[in-house]
Design a protein around this motif. Sequence first.
Motif, PDB file in Angstrom:
ATOM      1  N   ARG A  59      47.501  35.641  52.897  1.00 23.77           N
ATOM      2  CA  ARG A  59      47.448  36.996  52.348  1.00 23.77           C
ATOM      3  C   ARG A  59      47.562  38.074  53.420  1.00 23.77           C
ATOM      4  N   TYR A  60      46.816  37.946  54.482  1.00 24.93           N
ATOM      5  CA  TYR A  60      46.861  38.974  55.520  1.00 24.93           C
ATOM      6  C   TYR A  60      48.213  38.984  56.235  1.00 24.93           C
ATOM      7  N   ALA A  61      48.803  37.799  56.398  1.00 25.83           N
ATOM      8  CA  ALA A  61      50.127  37.727  57.032  1.00 25.83           C
ATOM      9  C   ALA A  61      51.180  38.395  56.161  1.00 25.83           C
ATOM     10  N   ALA A  62      51.023  38.279  54.830  1.00 26.99           N
ATOM     11  CA  ALA A  62      51.954  38.954  53.919  1.00 26.99           C
ATOM     12  C   ALA A  62      51.839  40.469  54.055  1.00 26.99           C
ATOM     13  N   TYR A  63      50.615  40.963  54.179  1.00 23.45           N
ATOM     14  CA  TYR A  63      50.412  42.400  54.390  1.00 23.45           C
ATOM     15  C   TYR A  63      51.087  42.843  55.692  1.00 23.45           C
ATOM     16  N   ALA A  64      50.961  42.017  56.715  1.00 26.01           N
ATOM     17  CA  ALA A  64      51.513  42.378  58.020  1.00 26.01           C
ATOM     18  C   ALA A  64      53.029  42.483  57.990  1.00 26.01           C
ATOM     19  N   CYS A  65      53.673  41.760  57.063  1.00 25.58           N
ATOM     20  CA  CYS A  65      55.130  41.871  56.960  1.00 25.58           C
ATOM     21  C   CYS A  65      55.561  42.581  55.677  1.00 25.58           C
ATOM     22  N   ARG A  66      54.669  43.394  55.146  1.00 25.62           N
ATOM     23  CA  ARG A  66      54.976  44.283  54.023  1.00 25.62           C
ATOM     24  C   ARG A  66      55.453  43.547  52.772  1.00 25.62           C
ATOM     25  N   ASN A  67      55.051  42.294  52.616  1.00 29.57           N
ATOM     26  CA  ASN A  67      55.508  41.503  51.477  1.00 29.57           C
ATOM     27  C   ASN A  67      54.362  41.033  50.601  1.00 29.57           C
TER      28      ASN A  67
ATOM     29  N   THR B 267      62.746  35.208  55.297  1.00 27.45           N
ATOM     30  CA  THR B 267      62.727  35.737  56.659  1.00 27.45           C
ATOM     31  C   THR B 267      62.441  37.227  56.653  1.00 27.45           C
ATOM     32  N   TYR B 268      61.393  37.598  57.385  1.00 28.36           N
ATOM     33  CA  TYR B 268      61.093  39.007  57.661  1.00 28.36           C
ATOM     34  C   TYR B 268      61.396  39.197  59.145  1.00 28.36           C
ATOM     35  N   ALA B 269      62.348  40.048  59.431  1.00 26.54           N
ATOM     36  CA  ALA B 269      62.873  40.093  60.796  1.00 26.54           C
ATOM     37  C   ALA B 269      62.559  41.406  61.503  1.00 26.54           C
ATOM     38  N   MET B 270      62.303  41.263  62.796  1.00 24.49           N
ATOM     39  CA  MET B 270      62.129  42.405  63.686  1.00 24.49           C
ATOM     40  C   MET B 270      63.375  42.505  64.562  1.00 24.49           C
ATOM     41  N   LEU B 271      63.999  43.672  64.567  1.00 23.44           N
ATOM     42  CA  LEU B 271      65.145  43.888  65.431  1.00 23.44           C
ATOM     43  C   LEU B 271      64.683  44.124  66.864  1.00 23.44           C
ATOM     44  N   TYR B 272      65.269  43.390  67.777  1.00 20.31           N
ATOM     45  CA  TYR B 272      64.975  43.607  69.198  1.00 20.31           C
ATOM     46  C   TYR B 272      65.554  44.951  69.618  1.00 20.31           C
TER      47      TYR B 272
ATOM     48  N   THR C 183      58.319  35.251  60.103  1.00 24.43           N
ATOM     49  CA  THR C 183      58.569  36.542  60.727  1.00 24.43           C
ATOM     50  C   THR C 183      59.240  36.296  62.065  1.00 24.43           C
ATOM     51  N   ASP C 184      60.519  36.605  62.131  1.00 23.67           N
ATOM     52  CA  ASP C 184      61.297  36.368  63.347  1.00 23.67           C
ATOM     53  C   ASP C 184      61.081  37.557  64.278  1.00 23.67           C
ATOM     54  N   ALA C 185      60.331  37.305  65.345  1.00 23.09           N
ATOM     55  CA  ALA C 185      59.810  38.389  66.178  1.00 23.09           C
ATOM     56  C   ALA C 185      60.766  38.795  67.295  1.00 23.09           C
ATOM     57  N   GLY C 186      61.885  39.389  66.910  1.00 27.00           N
ATOM     58  CA  GLY C 186      62.800  39.924  67.907  1.00 27.00           C
ATOM     59  C   GLY C 186      64.195  39.364  67.780  1.00 27.00           C
ATOM     60  N   LEU C 187      64.940  39.795  66.750  1.00 20.96           N
ATOM     61  CA  LEU C 187      66.292  39.292  66.534  1.00 20.96           C
ATOM     62  C   LEU C 187      67.248  39.825  67.588  1.00 20.96           C
ATOM     63  N   ARG C 188      67.932  38.925  68.267  1.00 24.53           N
ATOM     64  CA  ARG C 188      69.063  39.304  69.097  1.00 24.53           C
ATOM     65  C   ARG C 188      70.281  39.438  68.183  1.00 24.53           C
TER      66      ARG C 188
ATOM     67  N   PRO D 239      48.853  28.763  48.937  1.00 22.27           N
ATOM     68  CA  PRO D 239      50.064  29.565  49.120  1.00 22.27           C
ATOM     69  C   PRO D 239      50.892  29.005  50.267  1.00 22.27           C
ATOM     70  N   GLY D 240      52.199  29.185  50.183  1.00 24.70           N
ATOM     71  CA  GLY D 240      53.028  28.821  51.322  1.00 24.70           C
ATOM     72  C   GLY D 240      52.573  29.571  52.558  1.00 24.70           C
ATOM     73  N   PHE D 241      52.576  28.890  53.686  1.00 23.55           N
ATOM     74  CA  PHE D 241      52.142  29.529  54.929  1.00 23.55           C
ATOM     75  C   PHE D 241      53.195  30.524  55.406  1.00 23.55           C
ATOM     76  N   ILE D 242      52.719  31.582  56.032  1.00 28.74           N
ATOM     77  CA  ILE D 242      53.600  32.605  56.595  1.00 28.74           C
ATOM     78  C   ILE D 242      53.500  32.533  58.112  1.00 28.74           C
ATOM     79  N   GLY D 243      54.610  32.215  58.736  1.00 31.73           N
ATOM     80  CA  GLY D 243      54.652  32.221  60.196  1.00 31.73           C
ATOM     81  C   GLY D 243      54.784  33.660  60.663  1.00 31.73           C
TER      82      GLY D 243
END
Length: 579
Positions: free
Chosen positions: A513-521, A276-281, A249-254, A82-86
């Motif tokens: 797989r676990y990273a996908a769960y962590a970003c609800r995808n 991109t799964y983004a977290m709003l700062y 997963t962009d951890a803190g979008l400005r 599978p493609g890697f999930i950052g």
Amino acid sequence: MSSTVTAFAVVAETPGAIFTASDTLTSETADAFIVVGDKIASIGTKDHVRQQWSHIAKSYNIEQVFDDLDRISIPAGQMVGPGFIGSHLHFLEGGESLLAPLSAAKTKKEFLDMVGEYAKSNESEGIIRLNGFSHTNWTDAKGALPTAQDFEDHLGADGKPDMAGRKIIISSRDCHMQVQWLYNGRSKKETGGVVELNPDGSASGVFKDNAQRILFDKRAGTQYTADQLRERFKRATDECLKYGITTQTDAGLRYWSLDHYLEIVQSNQAHMLVRTYAMLYTEPSEPEFTLIPPGNGLKDAAAYKDLGGNRLCVRAVKIFADGAMRSFGAQARPFALFLSEPYEDDSNNSGFPLATMEDFTRVIEMAFKQGLQPAIHAIGDAAISSILEILEKLMQKLGLKGDQCRPRIEHAQILNRKDGQRFADLGVIASIQPSHVHGDMDIGLARLGPERANKCLYAFRELLQHGVKYACGTDWPVENLDPMNTLLNAIRPRDDDPEKSLTVKEALLGMTRYAAYACRNEHLVGSLEVGKLADFVILNKDIVSIEPADLLQHLQANSVTVLATYIGGAKEYQSARTD
């Protein structure tokens, strides 16, 4: 009429050379799969997918027989996964770190020379913005932070780049400090942050943790230009594709990051190659702070949840409970971490939280009520314990279960033993970065001392033994983006206790797989299964079948590489290598 949808097969010469990362198939490996459009239509043995093809072709009105399909053949020794999930990185900041190799500087002078060279080569930039200095590595400064005076002395001298009317803003490698030159804004202590001062009371140019928002505020006149954002976005995209990262997963979008993402998606979704799964700062003390558009408030964040046709999702809120282990220097007090006991190297100091517990509670509750995932940066054990207590109270109050709201604690580097079970009971996801284990171990030992570090520093094995859900990331540009570097640091024996290392499978699942769960995808990506998006990578070595000791040698020699990266069935990267 024949269908216009494209279809192709991926077939491995060696049985089992396709790692599916699935927990629903009869095996975690397969021999072949078929892609139709942007999704996987069949996967399993070669005979299975061949037999399935007639039904698939009929349902899509495709006239080709199986043997006429375009085929990607995977030679013996290679593998597909599978493609890697950052699962935790900083996309535009990572792209910015590629502009100049500041983290490689061994001295303050070398760092200043690099900044000067960049300024000279980019004379059209009125604001020089770079990322990645690591002052703890400098041999000539003994951990001292760079200051505005350093820039003045080094860049303002004769024969140096023309800096008239220009500004410099440079982020530290851990993104928890900014140093600047020629900023004329306000200088004062910020809640949960520090503006370092010179002996005469003037600002030194160092802005730590929450004090950085002085420089981020739109009123400061320090915004990125459109060209600067495009350059950073392009570099970050290319870097992700090179390493097989198909979702980040962009951890803190400005605000500038989100504005740029929205512009790309609205103009042409195809240009946003990496999902991109983004977290709003957000600021716990000021959730209506101006970093969150459009209405300058967390209450508006829910409007951004799903954008860009599986390319952009903004469904999380990034909250900082404390600072970072590297935010430390000879004059850097107070420390940025929040610990339950004083620092080994500063017995009168236990650090501090970046907001009050009341503010943390308020902003997390707001996130829950908006259906947003709270992702809380917490490194110190006191920070982690405090956040777990808040999560427990709020989840009980709101009747939420962990698999519904999926709260995350980012980093979780220093763990109180009692909190492992609390993670599991609440369903809190531990978003961990194995590369920190070796990159920051010396710093951790200095902060905690050997005895305490052995008990609680990077206690990932203990979390897994409790059944805690986890995801493995890099925190790029803090650490190397390459998932193979993450795998290396996850599986190699640790100096403090070899048994604390992860297995190959644990690390790979943490990046898929676990990273996908962590970003609800997890319904879209993270494993190779029928109906999921055809995001996959081809590696030059079968890292699943190689003996762990041999794999460790390959990883240490940097001989495991990505040969190709596919996103939605489209090849987005092709290595020049063929082995």
